[in-house]
Design a protein around this motif. Sequence first.
Motif, PDB file in Angstrom:
ATOM      1  N   TYR A  72       0.827  -1.203   0.000  1.00  0.00           N
ATOM      2  CA  TYR A  72       0.000   0.000   0.000  1.00  0.00           C
ATOM      3  C   TYR A  72       0.861   1.253   0.000  1.00  0.00           C
ATOM      4  O   TYR A  72       1.729   1.423   0.861  1.00  0.00           O
ATOM      5  N   SER A  73       0.639   2.130  -0.963  1.00  0.00           N
ATOM      6  CA  SER A  73       1.389   3.394  -1.033  1.00  0.00           C
ATOM      7  C   SER A  73       0.463   4.603  -1.089  1.00  0.00           C
ATOM      8  O   SER A  73       0.885   5.699  -1.427  1.00  0.00           O
ATOM      9  N   GLY A  74      -0.813   4.393  -0.764  1.00  0.00           N
ATOM     10  CA  GLY A  74      -1.782   5.481  -0.820  1.00  0.00           C
ATOM     11  C   GLY A  74      -2.904   5.157  -1.775  1.00  0.00           C
ATOM     12  O   GLY A  74      -2.740   4.418  -2.740  1.00  0.00           O
ATOM     13  N   ARG A  75      -4.071   5.702  -1.502  1.00  0.00           N
ATOM     14  CA  ARG A  75      -5.248   5.413  -2.299  1.00  0.00           C
ATOM     15  C   ARG A  75      -5.211   6.099  -3.659  1.00  0.00           C
ATOM     16  O   ARG A  75      -5.441   5.484  -4.702  1.00  0.00           O
ATOM     17  N   SER A  76      -4.928   7.368  -3.659  1.00  0.00           N
ATOM     18  CA  SER A  76      -5.027   8.146  -4.888  1.00  0.00           C
ATOM     19  C   SER A  76      -4.090   7.699  -5.999  1.00  0.00           C
ATOM     20  O   SER A  76      -4.452   7.775  -7.175  1.00  0.00           O
ATOM     21  N   PRO A  77      -2.872   7.245  -5.689  1.00  0.00           N
ATOM     22  CA  PRO A  77      -2.033   6.756  -6.782  1.00  0.00           C
ATOM     23  C   PRO A  77      -2.664   5.590  -7.539  1.00  0.00           C
ATOM     24  O   PRO A  77      -2.491   5.475  -8.760  1.00  0.00           O
ATOM     25  N   LEU A  78      -3.399   4.748  -6.842  1.00  0.00           N
ATOM     26  CA  LEU A  78      -4.085   3.646  -7.514  1.00  0.00           C
ATOM     27  C   LEU A  78      -5.165   4.184  -8.446  1.00  0.00           C
ATOM     28  O   LEU A  78      -5.345   3.715  -9.567  1.00  0.00           O
ATOM     29  N   GLU A  79      -5.897   5.186  -7.975  1.00  0.00           N
ATOM     30  CA  GLU A  79      -6.928   5.798  -8.811  1.00  0.00           C
ATOM     31  C   GLU A  79      -6.294   6.518 -10.007  1.00  0.00           C
ATOM     32  O   GLU A  79      -6.847   6.495 -11.113  1.00  0.00           O
ATOM     33  N   ALA A  80      -5.152   7.137  -9.771  1.00  0.00           N
ATOM     34  CA  ALA A  80      -4.464   7.829 -10.866  1.00  0.00           C
ATOM     35  C   ALA A  80      -4.099   6.847 -11.980  1.00  0.00           C
ATOM     36  O   ALA A  80      -4.217   7.168 -13.176  1.00  0.00           O
ATOM     37  N   THR A  90       8.452  10.949  -8.364  1.00  0.00           N
ATOM     38  CA  THR A  90       8.502  12.100  -7.452  1.00  0.00           C
ATOM     39  C   THR A  90       7.146  12.784  -7.286  1.00  0.00           C
ATOM     40  O   THR A  90       7.040  13.766  -6.553  1.00  0.00           O
ATOM     41  N   ASP A  91       6.117  12.281  -7.987  1.00  0.00           N
ATOM     42  CA  ASP A  91       4.781  12.871  -7.891  1.00  0.00           C
ATOM     43  C   ASP A  91       4.034  12.356  -6.653  1.00  0.00           C
ATOM     44  O   ASP A  91       4.218  11.207  -6.234  1.00  0.00           O
ATOM     45  N   ILE A  92       3.166  13.202  -6.137  1.00  0.00           N
ATOM     46  CA  ILE A  92       2.214  12.800  -5.101  1.00  0.00           C
ATOM     47  C   ILE A  92       0.814  12.916  -5.696  1.00  0.00           C
ATOM     48  O   ILE A  92       0.465  13.947  -6.282  1.00  0.00           O
ATOM     49  N   ALA A  93       0.040  11.852  -5.572  1.00  0.00           N
ATOM     50  CA  ALA A  93      -1.352  11.872  -6.035  1.00  0.00           C
ATOM     51  C   ALA A  93      -2.278  12.050  -4.846  1.00  0.00           C
ATOM     52  O   ALA A  93      -2.030  11.500  -3.767  1.00  0.00           O
ATOM     53  N   CYS A 154      -8.788  13.589  -9.336  1.00  0.00           N
ATOM     54  CA  CYS A 154      -7.388  13.407  -8.932  1.00  0.00           C
ATOM     55  C   CYS A 154      -6.613  14.714  -9.034  1.00  0.00           C
ATOM     56  O   CYS A 154      -6.804  15.485  -9.983  1.00  0.00           O
ATOM     57  N   LEU A 155      -5.751  14.948  -8.051  1.00  0.00           N
ATOM     58  CA  LEU A 155      -4.808  16.067  -8.079  1.00  0.00           C
ATOM     59  C   LEU A 155      -3.393  15.493  -7.980  1.00  0.00           C
ATOM     60  O   LEU A 155      -3.101  14.699  -7.079  1.00  0.00           O
ATOM     61  N   ILE A 156      -2.537  15.876  -8.916  1.00  0.00           N
ATOM     62  CA  ILE A 156      -1.124  15.497  -8.872  1.00  0.00           C
ATOM     63  C   ILE A 156      -0.308  16.708  -8.431  1.00  0.00           C
ATOM     64  O   ILE A 156      -0.447  17.808  -8.973  1.00  0.00           O
ATOM     65  N   TRP A 157       0.563  16.476  -7.456  1.00  0.00           N
ATOM     66  CA  TRP A 157       1.452  17.511  -6.923  1.00  0.00           C
ATOM     67  C   TRP A 157       2.876  17.092  -7.272  1.00  0.00           C
ATOM     68  O   TRP A 157       3.432  16.173  -6.692  1.00  0.00           O
ATOM     69  N   GLY A 221      -6.178  11.187   0.790  1.00  0.00           N
ATOM     70  CA  GLY A 221      -5.664   9.943   0.221  1.00  0.00           C
ATOM     71  C   GLY A 221      -4.331  10.077  -0.478  1.00  0.00           C
ATOM     72  O   GLY A 221      -4.066   9.375  -1.453  1.00  0.00           O
ATOM     73  N   ALA A 222      -3.454  10.957   0.004  1.00  0.00           N
ATOM     74  CA  ALA A 222      -2.192  11.218  -0.691  1.00  0.00           C
ATOM     75  C   ALA A 222      -1.260  10.007  -0.654  1.00  0.00           C
ATOM     76  O   ALA A 222      -1.224   9.255   0.321  1.00  0.00           O
ATOM     77  N   GLY A 223      -0.505   9.837  -1.740  1.00  0.00           N
ATOM     78  CA  GLY A 223       0.460   8.743  -1.779  1.00  0.00           C
ATOM     79  C   GLY A 223       1.350   8.803  -3.008  1.00  0.00           C
ATOM     80  O   GLY A 223       1.184   9.652  -3.883  1.00  0.00           O
TER      81      GLY A 223
END
Length: 407
Positions: A72-80, A90-93, A154-157, A221-223
């Motif tokens: 598990y590395s965060g919820r949003s990266p999976l959605e991304a 280096t991105d955070i979703a 989704c927001l990518i930082w 849900g950042a990851g």
Amino acid sequence: MKYVVVLGDGMADEPLSRLNGKTPLSYAKTPALDVLSKKSEIGMVSTIPEGMKPGSDTANLSVIGYDPRKYYSGRSPLEALSIGVPMKDTDIAMRCNIVTLSEEEGIPFPKRRILDHSSGEISTEDCSILLHAVMEEMDKDPYHFYVGTSYRHCLIWENGRVEELTPPHDVLGREIAPYLPSDEKLYKMMERSYEILKDHPVNAERRRNGLNPANCCWFWGAGTRPALPSFREKTGKKGIMISAVDLLKGIAVGAGMDVAEVEGANGGLHTNYEGKTQAAVDALTRDGYDFAYIHVEAPDEMGHQGSLEKKLKAIEYLDSRVIGPLVSALDKSGEEYRLLVMPDHPTPIRIRTHTSENVPYLIYDSTNQQKNDWNYNEAEAILSGNYIPEGYKLMDKFLEIKHKNHL
């Protein structure tokens, strides 16, 4: 042998006095499950590792056979992944919900309350218009928005950092001040999104129609970018995911599974149950797949809404419009198959959010039908005495994979 999972998201619950001490799962009219349970193994399984938050992300990773503690590395990266976002290491979703905040005159932003985490199950079409209004002003380096499904975006930082952010469905009805981001830029973006959206024509029309306005972006849900081993290499099965929810599609993409797109599948109470069922039947009997995962979001959404009547209806639809027709079609096809029915986690009506309690499972084998008196519900699954303490090991049991290292 073919294998199919029917996952009723958030279907488990607590005994309720309104149901004479029964849970929604034991009270709902489920004739298909009633027949199957008498010929199946039932039991309880822990899908949420101790100390981890009870999200659909960690829980569904467990169900599909991946140890959340490891992967598990965060919820949003999976959605991304599911919507094709080109994430760099280096991105955070982050998930960007479009939520409904209270709109009292003269109240400062931090004093507002979250009234609805889904903005009345807003359509993707309407929500896309609203998100693009936000993007016109705020989609600038290092922040980039991507349209998802319904209220889920989704927001990518770029070159960001993982922030501790609160899911909106965990604080329904509460003042938002204690749950706003500590990062000043994210805070200001949420505040500005409210100013952009509250008077948008789409929301004016929604109010006229008695619908909740979608008036604020809520980040959580950042990851970081996930890395899952291939499901096919791990299990030897060619798999397909059937879900309206970007999270489940993202898990599938990360695991190298295919994703079925079903018209009218929207994650709500009135999703296209029949289309999902037919997609699974076609995949297993026509298209050469060994494994299908049918994910139905509706019980979870109705739990978040606190609607007992709608949660009962969602469970009954799962039974009559997915499980019953699925079993009938597979029986007629002549295929030998195994069926796993379960929730990922409870979403109790009483608290309107997820818990980490164990959930009931049912495993039916068309070639090895059991004879017992169990019904499929939480209480009888406990009485069965069957218990799996590490949820990610249930998939090996279901697929009859023995003597292997769990990934």
